[in-house]
Design an enzyme around this catalytic site. Structure first.
Site, PDB file in Angstrom:
ATOM      1  N   TRP A 176       0.824  -1.158   0.036  1.00  0.00           N
ATOM      2  CA  TRP A 176       0.052  -0.073  -0.069  1.00  0.00           C
ATOM      3  C   TRP A 176       0.934   1.373   0.000  1.00  0.00           C
ATOM      4  O   TRP A 176       0.399   2.426   0.371  1.00  0.00           O
ATOM      5  CB  TRP A 176      -1.072   0.006   1.218  1.00  0.00           C
ATOM      6  CG  TRP A 176      -1.744  -1.355   1.489  1.00  0.00           C
ATOM      7  CD1 TRP A 176      -2.825  -1.766   0.622  1.00  0.00           C
ATOM      8  CD2 TRP A 176      -1.597  -2.173   2.590  1.00  0.00           C
ATOM      9  NE1 TRP A 176      -3.035  -2.996   1.327  1.00  0.00           N
ATOM     10  CE2 TRP A 176      -2.312  -3.378   2.253  1.00  0.00           C
ATOM     11  CE3 TRP A 176      -0.896  -2.076   3.607  1.00  0.00           C
ATOM     12  CZ2 TRP A 176      -2.552  -4.354   3.045  1.00  0.00           C
ATOM     13  CZ3 TRP A 176      -0.975  -3.192   4.542  1.00  0.00           C
ATOM     14  CH2 TRP A 176      -1.640  -4.269   4.136  1.00  0.00           C
ATOM     15  N   HIS A 177       2.110   1.046  -0.627  1.00  0.00           N
ATOM     16  CA  HIS A 177       2.809   2.310  -0.824  1.00  0.00           C
ATOM     17  C   HIS A 177       3.065   2.972  -1.932  1.00  0.00           C
ATOM     18  O   HIS A 177       4.045   3.807  -2.415  1.00  0.00           O
ATOM     19  CB  HIS A 177       4.304   2.115  -0.024  1.00  0.00           C
ATOM     20  CG  HIS A 177       4.116   1.510   1.332  1.00  0.00           C
ATOM     21  ND1 HIS A 177       5.402   1.003   1.740  1.00  0.00           N
ATOM     22  CD2 HIS A 177       3.530   1.713   2.312  1.00  0.00           C
ATOM     23  CE1 HIS A 177       5.390   0.672   3.190  1.00  0.00           C
ATOM     24  NE2 HIS A 177       3.978   1.070   3.372  1.00  0.00           N
ATOM     25  N   TYR A 178       1.872   2.824  -2.776  1.00  0.00           N
ATOM     26  CA  TYR A 178       1.760   3.461  -3.873  1.00  0.00           C
ATOM     27  C   TYR A 178       1.884   4.976  -3.834  1.00  0.00           C
ATOM     28  O   TYR A 178       1.387   5.668  -2.766  1.00  0.00           O
ATOM     29  CB  TYR A 178       0.613   3.002  -4.601  1.00  0.00           C
ATOM     30  CG  TYR A 178      -0.671   2.922  -3.979  1.00  0.00           C
ATOM     31  CD1 TYR A 178      -1.448   4.234  -3.846  1.00  0.00           C
ATOM     32  CD2 TYR A 178      -1.111   1.940  -3.585  1.00  0.00           C
ATOM     33  CE1 TYR A 178      -2.387   4.214  -3.231  1.00  0.00           C
ATOM     34  CE2 TYR A 178      -2.410   1.729  -2.850  1.00  0.00           C
ATOM     35  CZ  TYR A 178      -3.187   2.974  -2.737  1.00  0.00           C
ATOM     36  OH  TYR A 178      -4.265   3.182  -1.990  1.00  0.00           O
TER      37      TYR A 178
END
Length: 577
Positions: free
Chosen positions: A507-509
Protein backbone atom coordinates in the site's frame (compact mmCIF):
# COMPACT_ATOMS: atom_id res chain seq x y z
CA UNK A 1 -6.09 10.69 22.96
CA UNK A 2 -9.55 9.16 22.87
CA UNK A 3 -10.57 7.14 25.91
CA UNK A 4 -12.40 3.80 25.96
CA UNK A 5 -15.01 2.56 28.36
CA UNK A 6 -15.07 -0.92 29.85
CA UNK A 7 -16.92 -2.29 26.83
CA UNK A 8 -14.07 -1.24 24.57
CA UNK A 9 -16.02 1.48 22.76
CA UNK A 10 -14.94 5.05 22.26
CA UNK A 11 -16.52 7.58 24.56
CA UNK A 12 -18.59 9.99 22.49
CA UNK A 13 -16.15 11.69 20.14
CA UNK A 14 -18.53 14.49 19.23
CA UNK A 15 -17.62 16.49 22.35
CA UNK A 16 -13.99 16.70 21.32
CA UNK A 17 -14.61 17.13 17.60
CA UNK A 18 -17.75 19.25 17.57
CA UNK A 19 -16.73 20.64 14.17
CA UNK A 20 -17.13 17.24 12.44
CA UNK A 21 -20.55 16.95 10.80
CA UNK A 22 -22.37 15.01 8.13
CA UNK A 23 -22.03 16.51 4.66
CA UNK A 24 -25.81 16.93 4.42
CA UNK A 25 -25.63 19.60 7.15
CA UNK A 26 -23.66 21.89 4.84
CA UNK A 27 -25.17 25.22 3.89
CA UNK A 28 -23.60 27.59 1.38
CA UNK A 29 -25.33 30.53 3.06
CA UNK A 30 -23.81 32.42 5.96
CA UNK A 31 -23.98 35.73 7.72
CA UNK A 32 -20.47 35.39 9.14
CA UNK A 33 -17.52 37.68 8.43
CA UNK A 34 -16.14 35.04 6.08
CA UNK A 35 -19.11 35.36 3.74
CA UNK A 36 -19.38 37.14 0.43
CA UNK A 37 -22.75 38.64 -0.34
CA UNK A 38 -24.47 36.11 1.91
CA UNK A 39 -22.50 33.20 0.42
CA UNK A 40 -20.27 31.36 2.85
CA UNK A 41 -16.68 31.15 1.70
CA UNK A 42 -13.49 29.74 3.15
CA UNK A 43 -9.86 30.77 3.13
CA UNK A 44 -8.92 27.16 2.41
CA UNK A 45 -10.80 24.11 1.24
CA UNK A 46 -8.88 20.88 1.89
CA UNK A 47 -10.19 18.02 -0.23
CA UNK A 48 -9.38 14.70 1.43
CA UNK A 49 -9.36 14.18 5.21
CA UNK A 50 -6.53 11.67 5.16
CA UNK A 51 -2.93 11.28 6.26
CA UNK A 52 -1.87 14.69 4.93
CA UNK A 53 -5.23 16.46 4.94
CA UNK A 54 -5.93 16.28 8.68
CA UNK A 55 -2.65 17.82 9.89
CA UNK A 56 -2.78 20.37 7.07
CA UNK A 57 -6.32 21.52 7.90
CA UNK A 58 -5.61 21.58 11.63
CA UNK A 59 -2.55 23.79 11.11
CA UNK A 60 -4.20 26.25 8.71
CA UNK A 61 -7.20 26.64 11.03
CA UNK A 62 -4.99 28.34 13.60
CA UNK A 63 -5.33 31.56 11.58
CA UNK A 64 -7.82 31.00 8.78
CA UNK A 65 -11.23 29.53 8.03
CA UNK A 66 -10.90 25.98 6.70
CA UNK A 67 -13.32 23.48 5.21
CA UNK A 68 -12.15 19.86 5.19
CA UNK A 69 -14.04 17.43 2.94
CA UNK A 70 -13.78 13.67 3.60
CA UNK A 71 -15.59 11.11 1.46
CA UNK A 72 -15.72 8.47 4.23
CA UNK A 73 -16.98 8.41 7.79
CA UNK A 74 -15.26 8.83 11.14
CA UNK A 75 -12.83 6.21 12.53
CA UNK A 76 -13.56 6.77 16.21
CA UNK A 77 -16.54 4.43 16.64
CA UNK A 78 -15.38 1.83 14.12
CA UNK A 79 -14.04 -1.16 16.07
CA UNK A 80 -12.38 -2.68 13.00
CA UNK A 81 -10.37 0.52 12.55
CA UNK A 82 -9.71 1.15 16.23
CA UNK A 83 -8.28 -2.19 17.35
CA UNK A 84 -5.08 -3.85 16.18
CA UNK A 85 -6.72 -7.25 16.61
CA UNK A 86 -9.27 -6.32 13.92
CA UNK A 87 -6.74 -4.98 11.41
CA UNK A 88 -7.48 -7.63 8.80
CA UNK A 89 -11.26 -7.24 9.03
CA UNK A 90 -11.35 -3.73 7.56
CA UNK A 91 -9.28 -4.89 4.58
CA UNK A 92 -11.57 -7.88 4.14
CA UNK A 93 -14.67 -5.66 4.13
CA UNK A 94 -15.43 -4.86 0.49
CA UNK A 95 -18.83 -3.27 1.16
CA UNK A 96 -19.67 0.28 0.04
CA UNK A 97 -19.48 1.50 3.64
CA UNK A 98 -16.06 0.00 4.41
CA UNK A 99 -13.25 2.26 5.59
CA UNK A 100 -11.19 0.48 2.93
CA UNK A 101 -12.10 0.71 -0.76
CA UNK A 102 -11.02 -2.43 -2.54
CA UNK A 103 -9.49 -2.24 -6.01
CA UNK A 104 -7.49 -4.50 -8.28
CA UNK A 105 -4.72 -3.03 -10.42
CA UNK A 106 -4.47 -4.08 -14.04
CA UNK A 107 -1.47 -6.15 -12.94
CA UNK A 108 -3.87 -8.45 -11.08
CA UNK A 109 -2.75 -7.37 -7.61
CA UNK A 110 -5.34 -6.78 -4.89
CA UNK A 111 -5.10 -3.38 -3.28
CA UNK A 112 -6.95 -0.92 -1.05
CA UNK A 113 -7.42 2.81 -0.70
CA UNK A 114 -8.71 4.50 2.43
CA UNK A 115 -12.25 5.83 2.66
CA UNK A 116 -12.39 7.25 6.17
CA UNK A 117 -11.30 10.32 8.14
CA UNK A 118 -7.62 9.76 8.91
CA UNK A 119 -7.03 8.11 5.55
CA UNK A 120 -4.38 5.42 5.36
CA UNK A 121 -3.53 5.82 9.05
CA UNK A 122 -6.96 4.32 9.79
CA UNK A 123 -6.43 1.09 7.86
CA UNK A 124 -2.67 0.47 7.74
CA UNK A 125 -0.29 -1.63 9.84
CA UNK A 126 0.66 1.40 11.94
CA UNK A 127 4.45 1.46 11.48
CA UNK A 128 5.97 4.90 12.02
CA UNK A 129 9.43 5.79 10.74
CA UNK A 130 10.85 8.97 9.26
CA UNK A 131 12.37 9.61 5.86
CA UNK A 132 16.15 9.73 5.60
CA UNK A 133 18.05 13.01 5.80
CA UNK A 134 19.18 12.45 2.20
CA UNK A 135 15.53 12.13 1.07
CA UNK A 136 14.64 15.43 2.77
CA UNK A 137 17.60 17.13 1.10
CA UNK A 138 16.85 15.65 -2.32
CA UNK A 139 13.24 16.87 -2.41
CA UNK A 140 14.28 20.33 -1.24
CA UNK A 141 12.44 20.54 2.07
CA UNK A 142 13.57 22.89 4.85
CA UNK A 143 15.34 20.47 7.22
CA UNK A 144 14.69 22.65 10.27
CA UNK A 145 10.96 22.81 9.62
CA UNK A 146 10.89 19.07 8.84
CA UNK A 147 12.54 18.35 12.20
CA UNK A 148 9.90 20.49 13.91
CA UNK A 149 6.99 18.93 12.04
CA UNK A 150 7.74 15.25 12.74
CA UNK A 151 7.68 15.75 16.57
CA UNK A 152 4.40 17.65 16.28
CA UNK A 153 2.86 14.44 14.96
CA UNK A 154 4.76 12.14 17.30
CA UNK A 155 3.72 13.92 20.47
CA UNK A 156 0.07 13.38 19.64
CA UNK A 157 -0.34 9.88 18.21
CA UNK A 158 2.91 7.87 18.10
CA UNK A 159 4.09 5.24 20.61
CA UNK A 160 6.95 2.82 21.19
CA UNK A 161 5.79 -0.72 20.28
CA UNK A 162 5.51 -3.60 22.73
CA UNK A 163 8.21 -5.56 20.81
CA UNK A 164 6.63 -9.02 21.01
CA UNK A 165 8.68 -12.29 20.90
CA UNK A 166 8.12 -12.76 17.14
CA UNK A 167 9.36 -9.24 16.43
CA UNK A 168 12.39 -9.87 18.66
CA UNK A 169 13.16 -13.07 16.76
CA UNK A 170 13.03 -11.18 13.46
CA UNK A 171 15.20 -8.41 14.91
CA UNK A 172 17.83 -10.81 16.23
CA UNK A 173 17.70 -12.92 13.08
CA UNK A 174 18.31 -9.89 10.85
CA UNK A 175 21.42 -9.02 12.86
CA UNK A 176 22.58 -12.63 12.67
CA UNK A 177 22.37 -12.68 8.85
CA UNK A 178 24.28 -9.42 8.55
CA UNK A 179 21.66 -6.64 8.39
CA UNK A 180 23.59 -4.51 10.85
CA UNK A 181 24.26 -2.50 12.94
CA UNK A 182 21.61 -2.73 15.64
CA UNK A 183 20.09 0.77 15.75
CA UNK A 184 17.67 -0.06 18.57
CA UNK A 185 14.44 1.93 18.86
CA UNK A 186 14.49 4.99 16.64
CA UNK A 187 12.29 6.93 14.25
CA UNK A 188 15.32 7.66 12.05
CA UNK A 189 16.01 5.94 8.74
CA UNK A 190 19.36 4.19 9.23
CA UNK A 191 21.01 1.24 7.49
CA UNK A 192 20.84 -1.85 9.67
CA UNK A 193 18.13 -3.26 11.92
CA UNK A 194 15.84 -1.09 14.01
CA UNK A 195 12.57 -0.98 15.90
CA UNK A 196 10.36 1.89 14.78
CA UNK A 197 7.36 3.65 16.25
CA UNK A 198 3.71 2.71 15.96
CA UNK A 199 0.37 4.52 16.02
CA UNK A 200 -1.06 1.67 18.13
CA UNK A 201 -0.84 2.19 21.88
CA UNK A 202 0.02 -0.45 24.50
CA UNK A 203 -3.64 -1.54 24.61
CA UNK A 204 -3.70 -2.21 20.87
CA UNK A 205 -5.77 0.89 20.10
CA UNK A 206 -5.09 2.80 16.90
CA UNK A 207 -4.51 6.56 16.92
CA UNK A 208 -4.98 8.04 13.48
CA UNK A 209 -4.29 11.31 11.69
CA UNK A 210 -7.91 12.22 12.47
CA UNK A 211 -6.83 12.80 16.08
CA UNK A 212 -4.47 15.54 14.86
CA UNK A 213 -7.64 17.56 14.29
CA UNK A 214 -7.72 18.01 18.07
CA UNK A 215 -5.01 20.64 17.43
CA UNK A 216 -7.34 22.63 15.18
CA UNK A 217 -8.99 25.88 16.17
CA UNK A 218 -12.61 24.69 16.49
CA UNK A 219 -13.91 28.17 15.66
CA UNK A 220 -12.13 28.18 12.30
CA UNK A 221 -12.73 24.69 10.92
CA UNK A 222 -15.63 22.73 9.46
CA UNK A 223 -15.07 19.03 8.76
CA UNK A 224 -17.66 17.30 6.59
CA UNK A 225 -17.72 13.50 6.44
CA UNK A 226 -19.37 11.52 3.64
CA UNK A 227 -18.61 14.53 1.44
CA UNK A 228 -17.65 13.00 -1.90
CA UNK A 229 -15.76 15.52 -4.04
CA UNK A 230 -16.86 15.38 -7.68
CA UNK A 231 -14.70 18.07 -9.25
CA UNK A 232 -12.96 21.39 -8.71
CA UNK A 233 -14.70 24.48 -10.10
CA UNK A 234 -12.65 27.01 -12.08
CA UNK A 235 -13.08 30.58 -13.23
CA UNK A 236 -11.69 30.54 -16.76
CA UNK A 237 -12.24 34.21 -17.58
CA UNK A 238 -8.62 35.21 -16.92
CA UNK A 239 -5.33 34.35 -18.58
CA UNK A 240 -5.05 31.27 -16.36
CA UNK A 241 -7.89 29.20 -14.91
CA UNK A 242 -8.43 30.00 -11.24
CA UNK A 243 -9.79 27.44 -8.79
CA UNK A 244 -12.79 28.89 -6.97
CA UNK A 245 -14.67 25.99 -5.41
CA UNK A 246 -15.45 22.30 -5.05
CA UNK A 247 -18.53 20.33 -6.03
CA UNK A 248 -19.34 17.47 -3.66
CA UNK A 249 -22.19 15.05 -2.97
CA UNK A 250 -23.42 14.37 0.55
CA UNK A 251 -24.40 11.00 2.05
CA UNK A 252 -27.84 11.28 0.47
CA UNK A 253 -26.50 11.99 -3.01
CA UNK A 254 -27.46 15.68 -2.85
CA UNK A 255 -24.99 17.94 -4.65
CA UNK A 256 -23.38 20.97 -2.99
CA UNK A 257 -20.84 23.63 -3.91
CA UNK A 258 -18.30 25.14 -1.53
CA UNK A 259 -16.25 28.20 -2.44
CA UNK A 260 -13.03 29.88 -1.37
CA UNK A 261 -12.72 33.57 -0.67
CA UNK A 262 -11.61 36.00 -3.37
CA UNK A 263 -9.04 37.33 -0.92
CA UNK A 264 -5.43 36.97 -1.97
CA UNK A 265 -3.96 33.71 -0.63
CA UNK A 266 -7.14 31.62 -0.51
CA UNK A 267 -6.63 28.20 -2.09
CA UNK A 268 -8.02 24.73 -2.69
CA UNK A 269 -5.66 22.06 -1.40
CA UNK A 270 -6.05 18.52 -2.77
CA UNK A 271 -4.96 15.77 -0.37
CA UNK A 272 -6.83 12.76 -1.77
CA UNK A 273 -3.81 10.44 -1.96
CA UNK A 274 -1.93 8.82 -4.81
CA UNK A 275 -5.11 7.43 -6.39
CA UNK A 276 -7.61 10.14 -5.48
CA UNK A 277 -5.61 13.27 -6.28
CA UNK A 278 -4.75 12.55 -9.94
CA UNK A 279 -8.28 11.16 -10.34
CA UNK A 280 -9.80 14.44 -9.06
CA UNK A 281 -7.56 16.56 -11.30
CA UNK A 282 -8.63 14.52 -14.32
CA UNK A 283 -12.31 14.76 -13.38
CA UNK A 284 -11.83 18.53 -13.05
CA UNK A 285 -10.36 18.90 -16.54
CA UNK A 286 -6.63 18.90 -15.82
CA UNK A 287 -4.81 16.16 -17.71
CA UNK A 288 -4.09 14.72 -21.16
CA UNK A 289 -6.49 16.35 -23.63
CA UNK A 290 -7.20 13.22 -25.67
CA UNK A 291 -8.07 11.16 -22.59
CA UNK A 292 -10.38 13.86 -21.21
CA UNK A 293 -12.17 14.46 -24.49
CA UNK A 294 -12.92 10.74 -24.86
CA UNK A 295 -15.00 11.01 -21.67
CA UNK A 296 -16.48 14.42 -22.59
CA UNK A 297 -14.63 16.13 -19.75
CA UNK A 298 -14.10 19.83 -20.54
CA UNK A 299 -10.38 20.59 -20.69
CA UNK A 300 -9.45 23.31 -18.20
CA UNK A 301 -5.70 22.88 -18.61
CA UNK A 302 -3.88 20.30 -20.66
CA UNK A 303 -1.15 18.43 -18.80
CA UNK A 304 0.00 15.11 -20.24
CA UNK A 305 1.70 14.07 -16.98
CA UNK A 306 -1.36 13.79 -14.71
CA UNK A 307 -1.69 10.14 -13.69
CA UNK A 308 1.64 9.18 -15.22
CA UNK A 309 4.72 7.57 -13.64
CA UNK A 310 2.73 5.81 -10.93
CA UNK A 311 4.76 3.45 -8.76
CA UNK A 312 3.98 0.81 -6.17
CA UNK A 313 6.64 -0.80 -4.01
CA UNK A 314 6.26 -4.51 -4.77
CA UNK A 315 6.30 -6.82 -1.78
CA UNK A 316 6.66 -10.58 -1.43
CA UNK A 317 5.48 -12.18 1.79
CA UNK A 318 6.85 -15.44 3.20
CA UNK A 319 4.59 -17.24 5.66
CA UNK A 320 6.47 -18.91 8.53
CA UNK A 321 4.39 -21.36 10.61
CA UNK A 322 5.22 -22.22 14.23
CA UNK A 323 4.25 -25.09 16.48
CA UNK A 324 2.54 -22.80 19.00
CA UNK A 325 0.33 -19.70 18.92
CA UNK A 326 2.01 -16.32 18.56
CA UNK A 327 0.98 -12.91 19.83
CA UNK A 328 -0.48 -10.73 17.12
CA UNK A 329 1.83 -7.96 15.99
CA UNK A 330 1.97 -5.69 13.01
CA UNK A 331 5.09 -3.97 11.67
CA UNK A 332 7.57 -3.06 14.43
CA UNK A 333 11.00 -4.25 13.24
CA UNK A 334 12.66 -3.39 9.95
CA UNK A 335 15.91 -4.37 8.29
CA UNK A 336 17.15 -1.55 6.05
CA UNK A 337 19.55 -3.26 3.70
CA UNK A 338 21.99 -1.91 1.12
CA UNK A 339 20.55 -4.26 -1.52
CA UNK A 340 17.53 -2.10 -2.31
CA UNK A 341 15.05 -3.98 -0.10
CA UNK A 342 13.49 -3.58 3.33
CA UNK A 343 12.68 -6.61 5.49
CA UNK A 344 9.71 -6.33 7.87
CA UNK A 345 7.45 -8.75 9.73
CA UNK A 346 4.01 -9.26 11.23
CA UNK A 347 2.31 -12.13 13.04
CA UNK A 348 -0.90 -13.69 14.31
CA UNK A 349 -3.79 -12.64 12.05
CA UNK A 350 -6.52 -13.74 14.41
CA UNK A 351 -6.60 -17.24 12.96
CA UNK A 352 -8.44 -19.72 15.17
CA UNK A 353 -10.25 -23.01 14.71
CA UNK A 354 -13.47 -21.03 14.31
CA UNK A 355 -12.10 -18.42 11.91
CA UNK A 356 -9.73 -20.55 9.85
CA UNK A 357 -12.14 -20.66 6.90
CA UNK A 358 -12.92 -16.94 7.02
CA UNK A 359 -11.67 -14.46 4.45
CA UNK A 360 -9.31 -12.07 6.27
CA UNK A 361 -8.36 -9.65 3.52
CA UNK A 362 -5.37 -9.16 1.32
CA UNK A 363 -2.83 -9.65 4.09
CA UNK A 364 -3.90 -13.09 5.21
CA UNK A 365 -2.78 -16.50 4.06
CA UNK A 366 -5.75 -17.26 1.85
CA UNK A 367 -5.07 -14.19 -0.30
CA UNK A 368 -1.30 -14.54 -0.74
CA UNK A 369 -1.92 -13.62 -4.39
CA UNK A 370 -2.95 -17.24 -5.17
CA UNK A 371 0.13 -17.56 -7.33
CA UNK A 372 -1.02 -20.71 -9.11
CA UNK A 373 -3.86 -18.71 -10.63
CA UNK A 374 -2.95 -16.24 -13.41
CA UNK A 375 -3.31 -12.60 -12.23
CA UNK A 376 -6.34 -11.74 -14.34
CA UNK A 377 -8.18 -14.80 -13.03
CA UNK A 378 -7.67 -13.91 -9.35
CA UNK A 379 -11.32 -13.13 -8.81
CA UNK A 380 -13.54 -13.09 -5.73
CA UNK A 381 -14.79 -16.51 -6.85
CA UNK A 382 -11.23 -17.84 -6.85
CA UNK A 383 -10.72 -16.53 -3.32
CA UNK A 384 -13.97 -18.09 -2.13
CA UNK A 385 -13.00 -21.43 -3.67
CA UNK A 386 -9.62 -21.32 -2.01
CA UNK A 387 -11.23 -20.33 1.29
CA UNK A 388 -13.34 -23.49 1.17
CA UNK A 389 -10.32 -25.63 0.40
CA UNK A 390 -8.40 -23.96 3.20
CA UNK A 391 -10.29 -26.05 5.74
CA UNK A 392 -7.98 -28.93 4.83
CA UNK A 393 -4.84 -27.00 5.77
CA UNK A 394 -3.43 -28.11 9.14
CA UNK A 395 -4.47 -25.66 11.83
CA UNK A 396 -0.86 -25.43 13.03
CA UNK A 397 0.09 -23.79 9.73
CA UNK A 398 -1.67 -20.64 10.91
CA UNK A 399 0.39 -20.38 14.10
CA UNK A 400 2.98 -18.10 12.64
CA UNK A 401 3.84 -14.86 10.98
CA UNK A 402 4.82 -13.16 7.77
CA UNK A 403 8.22 -11.92 6.68
CA UNK A 404 7.86 -9.15 4.15
CA UNK A 405 10.45 -8.15 1.56
CA UNK A 406 9.71 -4.77 -0.02
CA UNK A 407 11.53 -3.14 -2.95
CA UNK A 408 12.80 0.20 -1.65
CA UNK A 409 12.79 2.32 -4.81
CA UNK A 410 11.13 0.54 -7.73
CA UNK A 411 12.13 1.72 -11.19
CA UNK A 412 9.09 0.20 -12.89
CA UNK A 413 6.47 2.83 -13.71
CA UNK A 414 2.77 2.69 -14.51
CA UNK A 415 -0.17 5.02 -14.96
CA UNK A 416 -3.64 5.95 -13.81
CA UNK A 417 -6.54 6.69 -16.18
CA UNK A 418 -10.22 7.44 -15.78
CA UNK A 419 -12.62 4.66 -16.68
CA UNK A 420 -15.63 6.96 -16.40
CA UNK A 421 -16.63 10.27 -14.81
CA UNK A 422 -18.07 8.74 -11.64
CA UNK A 423 -15.85 10.01 -8.81
CA UNK A 424 -16.92 7.09 -6.58
CA UNK A 425 -15.54 4.48 -8.96
CA UNK A 426 -11.93 3.37 -8.95
CA UNK A 427 -9.90 4.57 -11.92
CA UNK A 428 -7.83 2.21 -14.05
CA UNK A 429 -4.43 1.73 -12.38
CA UNK A 430 -1.40 -0.13 -13.72
CA UNK A 431 1.90 -0.37 -11.80
CA UNK A 432 3.85 -2.66 -14.17
CA UNK A 433 5.54 -4.57 -11.34
CA UNK A 434 9.03 -5.87 -12.20
CA UNK A 435 9.03 -4.36 -15.69
CA UNK A 436 12.48 -3.02 -14.86
CA UNK A 437 15.16 -5.68 -14.46
CA UNK A 438 16.69 -3.93 -11.42
CA UNK A 439 13.46 -4.42 -9.48
CA UNK A 440 13.55 -8.15 -10.16
CA UNK A 441 17.20 -8.33 -9.05
CA UNK A 442 16.35 -6.50 -5.82
CA UNK A 443 13.46 -8.89 -5.15
CA UNK A 444 15.71 -11.93 -5.58
CA UNK A 445 18.19 -10.37 -3.14
CA UNK A 446 15.39 -9.84 -0.63
CA UNK A 447 14.12 -13.41 -0.90
CA UNK A 448 17.64 -14.74 -0.36
CA UNK A 449 17.91 -12.66 2.81
CA UNK A 450 14.58 -14.07 3.98
CA UNK A 451 15.72 -17.64 3.26
CA UNK A 452 18.74 -17.05 5.51
CA UNK A 453 16.55 -15.39 8.10
CA UNK A 454 14.17 -18.34 8.53
CA UNK A 455 17.19 -20.60 9.14
CA UNK A 456 18.90 -18.29 11.60
CA UNK A 457 19.51 -19.43 15.14
CA UNK A 458 17.04 -16.83 16.45
CA UNK A 459 14.26 -18.34 14.36
CA UNK A 460 15.11 -21.96 15.17
CA UNK A 461 15.11 -21.17 18.87
CA UNK A 462 11.81 -19.39 18.54
CA UNK A 463 10.16 -22.23 16.63
CA UNK A 464 11.84 -25.00 18.62
CA UNK A 465 12.42 -26.80 15.33
CA UNK A 466 15.46 -27.98 13.45
CA UNK A 467 16.25 -27.19 9.84
CA UNK A 468 14.56 -30.33 8.50
CA UNK A 469 11.35 -29.56 10.34
CA UNK A 470 11.33 -25.98 9.05
CA UNK A 471 11.86 -27.22 5.48
CA UNK A 472 9.00 -29.68 5.86
CA UNK A 473 6.62 -27.00 7.15
CA UNK A 474 7.61 -24.54 4.43
CA UNK A 475 7.12 -27.08 1.67
CA UNK A 476 3.83 -28.18 3.21
CA UNK A 477 2.57 -24.60 3.03
CA UNK A 478 3.57 -24.31 -0.61
CA UNK A 479 1.83 -27.59 -1.42
CA UNK A 480 -1.27 -26.38 0.40
CA UNK A 481 -1.18 -23.29 -1.82
CA UNK A 482 -0.80 -20.86 1.07
CA UNK A 483 1.81 -19.54 -1.36
CA UNK A 484 3.72 -17.22 0.91
CA UNK A 485 6.89 -19.31 0.99
CA UNK A 486 9.27 -19.93 -1.93
CA UNK A 487 10.54 -23.37 -2.85
CA UNK A 488 14.02 -23.45 -1.45
CA UNK A 489 16.42 -23.43 -4.37
CA UNK A 490 19.47 -21.54 -5.55
CA UNK A 491 18.08 -21.33 -9.07
CA UNK A 492 17.90 -17.59 -9.84
CA UNK A 493 15.31 -18.10 -12.55
CA UNK A 494 13.06 -19.89 -10.07
CA UNK A 495 13.33 -17.03 -7.57
CA UNK A 496 12.58 -14.52 -10.28
CA UNK A 497 9.44 -16.45 -11.13
CA UNK A 498 8.52 -16.58 -7.47
CA UNK A 499 8.83 -12.77 -7.30
CA UNK A 500 6.58 -12.33 -10.29
CA UNK A 501 4.02 -14.91 -9.18
CA UNK A 502 3.67 -13.83 -5.56
CA UNK A 503 3.91 -10.04 -5.84
CA UNK A 504 1.54 -8.21 -3.50
CA UNK A 505 1.24 -4.62 -2.39
CA UNK A 506 2.26 -2.98 0.86
CA UNK A 507 0.00 0.00 0.00
CA UNK A 508 2.90 2.39 -0.60
CA UNK A 509 1.86 3.43 -4.09
CA UNK A 510 2.78 6.97 -5.08
CA UNK A 511 3.13 9.36 -8.01
CA UNK A 512 0.67 10.66 -10.58
CA UNK A 513 1.16 14.35 -9.68
CA UNK A 514 4.93 14.60 -9.69
CA UNK A 515 6.86 17.73 -8.74
CA UNK A 516 8.15 19.34 -11.92
CA UNK A 517 5.47 17.68 -14.05
CA UNK A 518 2.11 18.44 -12.44
CA UNK A 519 3.03 20.63 -9.46
CA UNK A 520 5.94 23.00 -8.79
CA UNK A 521 8.30 22.93 -5.81
CA UNK A 522 5.60 24.58 -3.65
CA UNK A 523 3.08 21.90 -4.72
CA UNK A 524 1.06 24.43 -6.73
CA UNK A 525 -0.62 22.88 -9.76
CA UNK A 526 1.11 24.30 -12.80
CA UNK A 527 -0.98 26.14 -15.35
CA UNK A 528 -3.75 27.21 -12.93
CA UNK A 529 -4.09 29.52 -9.94
CA UNK A 530 -5.06 28.78 -6.33
CA UNK A 531 -4.72 25.02 -6.44
CA UNK A 532 -2.17 22.73 -4.79
CA UNK A 533 -1.71 18.99 -4.36
CA UNK A 534 -0.11 17.99 -1.05
CA UNK A 535 0.24 14.23 -0.58
CA UNK A 536 2.05 11.10 -1.76
CA UNK A 537 0.93 11.58 -5.36
CA UNK A 538 3.73 14.16 -5.63
CA UNK A 539 6.46 11.68 -4.57
CA UNK A 540 8.79 10.09 -7.11
CA UNK A 541 10.02 7.73 -4.38
CA UNK A 542 8.29 6.48 -1.27
CA UNK A 543 9.95 8.07 1.79
CA UNK A 544 11.57 5.91 4.45
CA UNK A 545 10.62 2.28 4.84
CA UNK A 546 6.95 3.19 5.37
CA UNK A 547 5.58 6.58 4.24
CA UNK A 548 2.83 7.47 6.73
CA UNK A 549 5.13 9.41 9.07
CA UNK A 550 6.39 11.58 6.24
CA UNK A 551 2.95 12.17 4.72
CA UNK A 552 1.61 13.36 8.10
CA UNK A 553 4.74 15.46 8.55
CA UNK A 554 4.20 16.89 5.07
CA UNK A 555 0.68 18.04 6.00
CA UNK A 556 1.98 19.86 9.07
CA UNK A 557 5.07 21.14 7.21
CA UNK A 558 3.10 22.62 4.32
CA UNK A 559 0.50 24.10 6.68
CA UNK A 560 3.19 25.99 8.58
CA UNK A 561 4.94 26.94 5.35
CA UNK A 562 1.74 28.36 3.83
CA UNK A 563 1.00 30.32 7.01
CA UNK A 564 4.49 31.79 7.02
CA UNK A 565 4.35 32.68 3.33
CA UNK A 566 0.98 34.38 3.73
CA UNK A 567 2.19 36.26 6.81
CA UNK A 568 5.24 37.57 4.93
CA UNK A 569 3.08 38.72 2.02
CA UNK A 570 0.72 40.52 4.41
CA UNK A 571 3.60 42.33 6.09
CA UNK A 572 5.06 43.29 2.72
CA UNK A 573 1.74 44.73 1.55
CA UNK A 574 1.31 46.57 4.85
CA UNK A 575 4.77 48.10 4.52
CA UNK A 576 4.02 49.21 0.96
CA UNK A 577 0.93 51.03 2.21
Amino acid sequence: MQSFNTKGDYNPWQARYSFIRQASSFSSLSSSSSSNGGKKVYDYIVVGGGTAGCPLAATLSQRYNVLLLERGGVPFANRNVSFLSNFHLTLADTSDTSASQYFVSNDGVYNARARVLGGGTSINAGFYTRASASYVKRVGWDAKLVNESYPWVERQIVNQPMFEPWQRAVHDGLLEVGVSPDNGFTYDHLYGTKVGGTIFDKHGRRHTAAELLASANPKNIDVLVHAKAQKIVFDTSGKKPRAVGVVFNDENGVRHKAFISTRNGSEILVTCGAIGSPQLLLLSGIGPRSDLEKLNVSVVHENKFVGKDMSDNPMNAIYVPFNKPVTQSLIETVGITKKGVYIEASSGYGQSRDSISCHHGITSAEIGQLSRIPPKKRTHEAIESYKRNKKDIPYEAFHGGFILSKIANPKSKGELKLINTNADDNPSVTFNYFNHVDDLKACVSGIRIVEKLVRSKSFLNFTQCDNKTVDKLLNMSVTANVNLIPRHTNDTQSLEQFCRDTVITIWHYHGGCHVGQVVNANYEVMGVHRLRVIDGSTFDKSPGTNPQATVMMMGRYMGVKILRERSRKSRRIANMN
